[in-house]
Design a protein around this motif. Structure first.
Motif, mmCIF file in Angstrom:
data_model
loop_
_atom_site.group_PDB
_atom_site.id
_atom_site.type_symbol
_atom_site.label_atom_id
_atom_site.label_comp_id
_atom_site.label_asym_id
_atom_site.label_seq_id
_atom_site.Cartn_x
_atom_site.Cartn_y
_atom_site.Cartn_z
ATOM 1 N N GLY A 62 0.798 -1.220 0.000
ATOM 2 C CA GLY A 62 0.000 0.000 0.000
ATOM 3 C C GLY A 62 0.830 1.269 0.000
ATOM 4 O O GLY A 62 2.038 1.255 -0.253
ATOM 5 N N VAL A 63 0.181 2.381 0.324
ATOM 6 C CA VAL A 63 0.802 3.708 0.189
ATOM 7 C C VAL A 63 0.978 4.425 1.526
ATOM 8 O O VAL A 63 1.394 5.577 1.563
ATOM 9 N N ARG A 64 0.708 3.750 2.647
ATOM 10 C CA ARG A 64 0.659 4.452 3.925
ATOM 11 C C ARG A 64 2.018 4.645 4.603
ATOM 12 O O ARG A 64 2.186 5.539 5.408
ATOM 13 N N TYR A 65 2.971 3.786 4.319
ATOM 14 C CA TYR A 65 4.231 3.844 5.056
ATOM 15 C C TYR A 65 4.963 5.148 4.757
ATOM 16 O O TYR A 65 5.178 5.524 3.616
ATOM 17 N N GLY A 66 5.353 5.863 5.827
ATOM 18 C CA GLY A 66 6.051 7.137 5.696
ATOM 19 C C GLY A 66 6.467 7.625 7.059
ATOM 20 O O GLY A 66 6.585 6.845 8.017
ATOM 21 N N GLU A 67 6.704 8.925 7.188
ATOM 22 C CA GLU A 67 7.269 9.462 8.416
ATOM 23 C C GLU A 67 6.367 9.259 9.627
ATOM 24 O O GLU A 67 6.849 9.160 10.762
ATOM 25 N N ASP A 68 5.045 9.203 9.424
ATOM 26 C CA ASP A 68 4.158 8.931 10.552
ATOM 27 C C ASP A 68 4.500 7.592 11.203
ATOM 28 O O ASP A 68 4.312 7.409 12.412
ATOM 29 N N PHE A 69 4.993 6.662 10.416
ATOM 30 C CA PHE A 69 5.357 5.340 10.932
ATOM 31 C C PHE A 69 6.828 5.275 11.334
ATOM 32 O O PHE A 69 7.165 4.643 12.342
ATOM 33 N N THR A 70 7.692 5.903 10.577
ATOM 34 C CA THR A 70 9.116 5.849 10.931
ATOM 35 C C THR A 70 9.412 6.629 12.197
ATOM 36 O O THR A 70 10.485 6.467 12.781
ATOM 37 N N ASN A 71 8.469 7.444 12.654
ATOM 38 C CA ASN A 71 8.631 8.149 13.926
ATOM 39 C C ASN A 71 8.401 7.223 15.119
ATOM 40 O O ASN A 71 8.658 7.595 16.262
ATOM 41 N N ILE A 72 7.921 6.020 14.878
ATOM 42 C CA ILE A 72 7.721 5.043 15.956
ATOM 43 C C ILE A 72 9.045 4.332 16.233
ATOM 44 O O ILE A 72 9.722 3.874 15.302
ATOM 45 N N GLU A 73 9.405 4.243 17.477
ATOM 46 C CA GLU A 73 10.653 3.577 17.834
ATOM 47 C C GLU A 73 10.657 2.131 17.336
ATOM 48 O O GLU A 73 9.694 1.389 17.535
ATOM 49 N N GLY A 74 11.747 1.762 16.667
ATOM 50 C CA GLY A 74 11.908 0.404 16.186
ATOM 51 C C GLY A 74 11.232 0.102 14.872
ATOM 52 O O GLY A 74 11.403 -0.997 14.328
ATOM 53 N N MET A 75 10.461 1.044 14.307
ATOM 54 C CA MET A 75 9.742 0.769 13.064
ATOM 55 C C MET A 75 10.702 0.584 11.894
ATOM 56 O O MET A 75 10.555 -0.345 11.087
ATOM 57 N N GLU A 76 11.704 1.429 11.776
ATOM 58 C CA GLU A 76 12.620 1.323 10.649
ATOM 59 C C GLU A 76 13.416 0.027 10.704
ATOM 60 O O GLU A 76 13.675 -0.603 9.667
ATOM 61 N N GLU A 77 13.821 -0.389 11.899
ATOM 62 C CA GLU A 77 14.540 -1.646 12.049
ATOM 63 C C GLU A 77 13.657 -2.823 11.629
ATOM 64 O O GLU A 77 14.118 -3.757 10.953
ATOM 65 N N TYR A 78 12.388 -2.755 12.017
ATOM 66 C CA TYR A 78 11.436 -3.794 11.623
ATOM 67 C C TYR A 78 11.229 -3.788 10.109
ATOM 68 O O TYR A 78 11.245 -4.843 9.452
ATOM 69 N N HIS A 79 11.051 -2.598 9.549
ATOM 70 C CA HIS A 79 10.821 -2.456 8.114
ATOM 71 C C HIS A 79 12.016 -2.950 7.302
ATOM 72 O O HIS A 79 11.849 -3.521 6.218
ATOM 73 N N ASN A 80 13.217 -2.758 7.827
ATOM 74 C CA ASN A 80 14.432 -3.149 7.114
ATOM 75 C C ASN A 80 14.834 -4.603 7.370
ATOM 76 O O ASN A 80 15.880 -5.057 6.895
ATOM 77 N N GLY A 81 14.017 -5.328 8.123
ATOM 78 C CA GLY A 81 14.302 -6.720 8.395
ATOM 79 C C GLY A 81 15.354 -6.951 9.456
ATOM 80 O O GLY A 81 15.873 -8.070 9.609
ATOM 81 N N GLU A 82 15.667 -5.914 10.229
ATOM 82 C CA GLU A 82 16.690 -6.020 11.263
ATOM 83 C C GLU A 82 16.099 -6.415 12.612
ATOM 84 O O GLU A 82 16.845 -6.649 13.568
ATOM 85 N N ALA A 83 14.779 -6.474 12.701
ATOM 86 C CA ALA A 83 14.114 -6.860 13.947
ATOM 87 C C ALA A 83 12.832 -7.603 13.611
ATOM 88 O O ALA A 83 12.212 -7.365 12.562
ATOM 89 N N ASP A 84 12.438 -8.514 14.497
ATOM 90 C CA ASP A 84 11.233 -9.310 14.279
ATOM 91 C C ASP A 84 9.978 -8.645 14.820
ATOM 92 O O ASP A 84 8.865 -9.121 14.576
ATOM 93 N N SER A 85 10.152 -7.580 15.584
ATOM 94 C CA SER A 85 9.012 -6.853 16.146
ATOM 95 C C SER A 85 9.340 -5.376 16.202
ATOM 96 O O SER A 85 10.491 -4.964 15.989
ATOM 97 N N ILE A 86 8.337 -4.582 16.489
ATOM 98 C CA ILE A 86 8.509 -3.125 16.573
ATOM 99 C C ILE A 86 8.669 -2.774 18.043
ATOM 100 O O ILE A 86 7.707 -2.881 18.822
ATOM 101 N N SER A 87 9.850 -2.359 18.427
ATOM 102 C CA SER A 87 10.144 -2.155 19.847
ATOM 103 C C SER A 87 9.281 -1.079 20.477
ATOM 104 O O SER A 87 9.007 -1.123 21.681
ATOM 105 N N GLY A 88 8.818 -0.104 19.684
ATOM 106 C CA GLY A 88 8.034 1.000 20.224
ATOM 107 C C GLY A 88 6.555 0.713 20.358
ATOM 108 O O GLY A 88 5.787 1.593 20.760
ATOM 109 N N ILE A 89 6.134 -0.498 20.011
ATOM 110 C CA ILE A 89 4.718 -0.869 20.131
ATOM 111 C C ILE A 89 4.581 -2.008 21.132
ATOM 112 O O ILE A 89 5.185 -3.068 20.968
ATOM 113 N N GLU A 90 3.788 -1.788 22.153
ATOM 114 C CA GLU A 90 3.604 -2.774 23.205
ATOM 115 C C GLU A 90 2.116 -3.038 23.424
ATOM 116 O O GLU A 90 1.341 -2.111 23.670
ATOM 117 N N VAL A 91 1.731 -4.300 23.316
ATOM 118 C CA VAL A 91 0.373 -4.706 23.648
ATOM 119 C C VAL A 91 0.347 -4.976 25.147
ATOM 120 O O VAL A 91 0.879 -5.985 25.620
#
Length: 611
Positions: free
Chosen positions: A170-199
């Motif tokens: 889709g077209v949604r990925y951008g700075e609104d998402f890269t501002n979340i901690e760990g999102m870029e690492e997750y997006h780049n395949g360097e992490a299995d989860s997004i560190s800044g998101i906690e359930v």
């Protein structure tokens, strides 16, 4: 930022926005009141002596007539000359017609007020940390998907994971998402989860952002969940074309999808378990209505209302007896865009190209000076669209720079700029060549749709011809909606045949230009990027910009910067006209209307027809 300063900044933001809107609407209460007291027969604006209308004379609230019946069906029209795409999920859609459909059966977890600020009145509430970077969201216990499963924190986190996935189509990925901690690492395949998101638990989600920005209060939080129990086994790359999106979409809104005629209509029935209460209507049918037949569809009662009435058709139909016309200033503008680069799919960012035909800023400035958008607004739209000056529209009065005139209509200046830049007619054919003496043919992509589409495109072409520029319609014709956006690059594939294009943007609640003109914004169809633009965007989202006056100063400077750079130039600001059948009650087009579809009712089984 301390908790006290964060709270102070939030209060200041709300206060200034409230005052700004109050100032903008000053003097309009009387006209809105008279609209509400009218008979509903053609209610709207009176034509002035010069044949023009003013959007300020319309009401945003429908007059209620008679007593509502129990149940009933509403027929809602989407005015377009093309089929809707059918990507019926907020996480994947890209076209406005799809969004119009989705809004009836799904909705964001967060609501907003008339000042575009998130409130705690929606399906979820939120709290912030002392430094404003950590948001804790709590979803209401009675908020459920249409299949009865609860909307959970896992669903909200899952939406972020899907959009952040490297295979996300889709077209949604951008700075609104890269501002979340760990999102870029997750997006780049360097992490299995997004560190800044906690359930935290079933109904509680915690998101940590890298930096606190004023946009977090007004739109940059992704507030749309994705039912994990339905999508978890579908590969991310396949989700957008899955039956769960195209054939059997699900939401948490007031109506549930019953059936779909692809590209033509969607029929929905009420969601009796809607968290805000059982909807008053039994059924809603959303259907495509061609601009050429919209008047007939309204007069015969085929549709009760439409998403937006073609304003060029209003003068001849202002007195339609079976509807009441509502109106407001749109959060939108039309514009001419110049192709200045391409989209780098691997890097997911704009790739400027100085070899592009439109790379010379002098050529772009001359093309803006050559068109008279005041005349366009009056001739084609009877004053219901008007000359646009900057890329922040007057729907956001706190940030729209009313003192900035843009580049004014001045064909003599356009000619002088082209002369000075070396664009001369060297072979006496009436058209200028490039400074290198090569033939200059500018391919212009413009959309079909409505009676004004072709004459408007021809007007611009003739205006540019007047200053010696050979501009031709791409393929010699107007482009159908979906084809147009494919060719200008909504899928990341920029058609090299497109040199300039005429588009339109509806801006979000948050006024940050990052989503349309940022380096990593797919919607940046001009493919313009510069270090200066990056700095303006960053500063507008900085902690200092919690100070409204500072943010206004930044965006005023950015508006002027874009006037000077001209990667695109705005042409018209827009009004929204919405005719509503007299039988319909509790209908509004006010800014905070979206969450209230469940309140709509009708006073008879059949729509009124025109006399």
């Amino acid at each position: 930022m301390t908790k006290a300063s964060w709270s102070k900044a939030l209060f200041a933001l709300m206060l200034v926005l409230l005052l700004a809107l109050a100032a903008c609407n000053g003097g309009s209460e009387e006209s809105e009141g008279s609209g509400s007291e009218g008979s509903g027969e053609g209610s709207g604006s009176e034509k002035s002596e010069d044949g023009l209308y003013s959007i300020d004379d319309f009401s945003t609230e429908k007059t209620n007539e008679g007593e509502a019946i129990e149940g009933g069906e509403l027929n809602y029209g989407i005015v377009t000359d093309t089929a809707f795409e059918g990507t019926l999920n907020y996480n994947f859609y890209s076209g406005a017609p799809d969004a119009e459909i989705i809004a009836w059966f799904d909705e964001p977890l967060l609501s907003w007020d008339e000042n575009y600020i998130y409130t705690n009145d929606g399906a979820a509430t939120y709290k912030t940390s002392d430094d404003g970077r950590v948001f804790t969201f709590t979803i209401g216990d009675n908020v459920n998907w249409h299949d009865g499963e609860p909307v959970t924190a896992e669903d909200w986190a899952f939406a972020h994971e899907v959009i952040g996935d490297p295979e996300y189509p889709g077209v949604r990925y951008g700075e609104d998402f890269t501002n979340i901690e760990g999102m870029e690492e997750y997006h780049n395949g360097e992490a299995d989860s997004i560190s800044g998101i906690e359930v935290v638990d079933e109904k509680t989600l915690k998101i940590t952002y890298k930096k606190a920005t004023p946009s977090l209060l007004t739109g940059s939080i992704w507030a749309y969940a994705l039912p994990k129990h339905i999508f978890k086994d579908i590969p991310v790359a396949d989700m957008i074309d899955s039956p769960e999106v195209r054939e059997n979409p699900i939401g948490m809104g007031p109506f549930k999808v019953e059936s779909i005629v692809p590209g033509e209509s969607v029929t929905m029935v009420k969601n009796e378990d809607y968290y805000k209460g059982e909807p008053k209507l039994d059924k809603v049918t959303v259907k495509v209505i061609n601009p050429s037949t919209v008047v007939q569809a309204l007069e015969t009662g085929e549709v009760d209302t439409v998403d937006s009435f073609p304003v060029d058709q209003y003068p001849d139909n202002a007195d339609m007896s079976n509807v009441e016309f509502l109106g407001t200033t749109d959060k939108a503008y039309t514009y001419i865009g110049f192709k200045l680069g391409t989209w780098d799919k691997e890097a997911k960012e704009v790739k400027p190209d100085d070899s592009k035909k439109m790379a010379d800023v002098n050529l772009r400035k001359a093309m803006w000076h050559a068109v008279d958008n005041n005349a366009v607004g009056e001739k084609f739209y009877n004053g219901l669209r008007w000359n646009a000056t900057t890329l922040i529209p007057p729907s956001h009065p706190e940030f729209h720079d009313t003192e900035n005139p843009g580049l004014e209509y001045d064909p003599e200046k356009a000619n002088q700029i082209l002369d000075d830049a070396g664009y001369e007619d060297v072979n006496d054919d009436g058209f200028r060549e490039t400074p290198d003496g090569e033939e200059l043919v500018i391919n212009f992509a413009s959309m079909s749709g409505g009676d004004t589409a072709e004459p408007l495109a021809n007007y611009y072409i003739q205006s540019w011809e007047t200053v010696g520029l050979n501009v031709q319609l791409l393929d010699g014709r107007l482009q159908e909606f979906n084809t147009f956006y494919d060719r200008v690059g909504q899928n990341g594939d920029d058609d090299p045949e497109v040199d300039i294009y005429q588009g339109a943007w509806t801006v979000g609640n948050d006024i940050s230009p990052d989503g349309l003109y940022g380096r990593d914004a797919l919607f940046n169809f001009s493919r313009y990027a510069s270090e200066e633009n990056d700095k303006f965007i960053e500063e507008g989202l900085s902690e200092e910009s919690f100070d409204i006056e500072h943010r206004k100063e930044v965006y005023n400077e950015w508006q002027q910067f874009m006037v000077e750079e001209v990667p695109v130039f705005p042409t018209l600001y827009r009004s929204v006209l919405v005719p509503v059948n007299n039988r319909v009650q509790n209908y509004s087009i006010a800014l905070d209307w979206a969450p209230r579809y469940h309140e709509i009712s009708v006073n008879s089984e059949e729509a009124q027809t025109a006399e």
